[in-house]
Design a protein around this motif. Structure first.
Motif, short mmCIF file in Angstrom:
data_model
loop_
_atom_site.label_atom_id
_atom_site.label_comp_id
_atom_site.label_asym_id
_atom_site.label_seq_id
_atom_site.Cartn_x
_atom_site.Cartn_y
_atom_site.Cartn_z
N GLY A 181 4.56 7.92 6.44
CA GLY A 181 3.61 8.89 6.87
C GLY A 181 3.97 9.28 8.27
O GLY A 181 3.43 10.33 8.98
N ASN A 287 7.50 9.04 1.75
CA ASN A 287 6.59 9.99 1.22
C ASN A 287 6.69 10.29 -0.23
O ASN A 287 5.62 10.22 -0.81
CB ASN A 287 6.54 10.99 2.09
CG ASN A 287 5.12 11.88 1.86
OD1 ASN A 287 4.93 12.79 1.10
ND2 ASN A 287 4.10 11.62 2.86
N SER A 317 -5.97 10.69 5.34
CA SER A 317 -5.47 11.99 4.66
C SER A 317 -6.50 13.05 4.82
O SER A 317 -7.61 12.64 4.63
CB SER A 317 -4.82 11.57 3.14
OG SER A 317 -4.74 12.99 2.71
#
Length: 344
Positions: A181, A287, A317
């Protein structure tokens, strides 16, 4: 090999029942998911929470959940808080070398991300969680500027905790994926920092001895390419720096995960086929890999979780659920408690 049940961060905290209830600051206290997740964490008995935002808006969000501020649930409005002047002075001290003046420091201290990070820096909160509304870049920038990096951390990176679904096939296990991330294309030395932090995170959060696989599209020289060379160099540097931690590479994912394939492709390895910490060569691979594991494999993904900071600050997120918020609060508390593993 039967599936071993690994407790989620929330289950771990509930099982351990810490005597002192930590405080977690949530910078997006008007978001319904954040409020619901924070209340669930408080009701589960794992944390007291501070919801940050305009007083009336946060109170309205609480009221929508049938709750109100009170014992263990606090509301902080940075524009009116008695702590803001202290936070502004501290921020000015931290950032004056970058040309930040007192007026700019006051404005920064009134922003929810900086205010939340200051709560952690100055000991008013154990950790902070944001990112349901703000970008990862904003969350990470505020954390680095205010909380700072851990003394032994080479960099800030991220990971996902991956938990197999009920009824998963034999061999399924909880794993840690990094970096999925944050760091786009780490150099070999940066991969070493990511791997070392990930090993510590695995011990703290999975309560498992880490076995690290440095992943590639090649296994043990089956392909030649500079991208493979990067992974083998990273493994070599890691083994030199941390000989006490089992690591192998370069490994394709099947060689890292499936015992029969690991035995065939990397005979004699103590990691191949048994890895629980997957180190990806770049953000593309990481990812894509975690999303495939989540969406096709049915694994639960908790993260992105930040590592390498002096005190915990975590990202959500923007598609998170209230349950995600509760789990990240639990992760934040476990990070604050510290790893009981090797000194890395």
């Amino acid at each position: 090999m039967p599936v071993t049940k690994t407790l989620s961060p929330l289950e771990l905290l509930q099982a351990e029942a810490p005597a002192a209830r930590p405080v977690v600051a949530l910078s997006e206290g008007t978001d319904p998911r954040v409020v619901a997740g924070a209340l669930a964490a408080h009701q589960a008995g794992i944390a007291d929470v501070i919801l940050i935002g305009p007083q009336a808006e946060v109170e309205a969000a609480l009221q929508a959940e049938g709750a109100s501020a009170g014992d263990g649930v606090a509301v902080h409005d940075p524009a009116a808080s008695g702590l803001t002047e202290t936070f502004a002075a501290e921020y000015h001290s931290l950032r004056m070398h970058k040309g930040v003046d007192e007026t700019e420091a006051r404005a920064a201290a009134e922003t929810p991300l900086v205010y939340a990070a200051m709560l952690v820096r100055l000991g008013h909160a154990t950790g902070t969680v944001g990112g349901a509304v703000h970008t990862t870049g904003d969350v990470v920038r505020s954390a680095i500027q205010v909380i700072g990096m851990a003394p032994d951390a080479g960099m800030v990176s991220s990971f996902f905790l991956m938990y197999p679904p009920e009824g998963a096939p034999d061999g399924a296990r909880a794993m840690l994926y990094s970096d999925c991330g944050l760091v786009i294309d780490p150099k070999p030395a940066e991969m070493v920092s990511i791997a070392a932090a990930s090993a510590q995170s695995a011990q703290a959060l999975l309560r498992a001895d880490p076995k690290l696989a440095f992943l590639s599209f090649s296994t043990k020289g089956s392909a030649k390419h500079p991208a493979v060379d990067k992974v083998t160099e990273a493994l070599s540097l890691f083994q030199d720096a941390h000989p006490e931690l089992p690591a192998d590479g370069e490994l394709q994912f099947d060689a890292a995960f499936v015992p029969s394939v690991g035995t065939r492709k990397s005979p004699g390895s103590s990691v191949a086929g048994q890895a629980n910490v997957m180190i990806f060569p770049n953000l593309d691979a990481g990812n894509i890999g975690y999303k495939i594991t989540q969406r096709l494999g049915g694994y639960s993904a908790i993260g992105p979780v930040l590592q390498g900071l002096a005190k915990p600050a975590n990202d959500l997120s923007r598609g998170c659920s209230a349950e995600d918020v509760t789990q990240i609060i639990a992760v934040t508390i476990l990070q604050a408690a510290g790893a009981s593993g090797p000194d890395i």
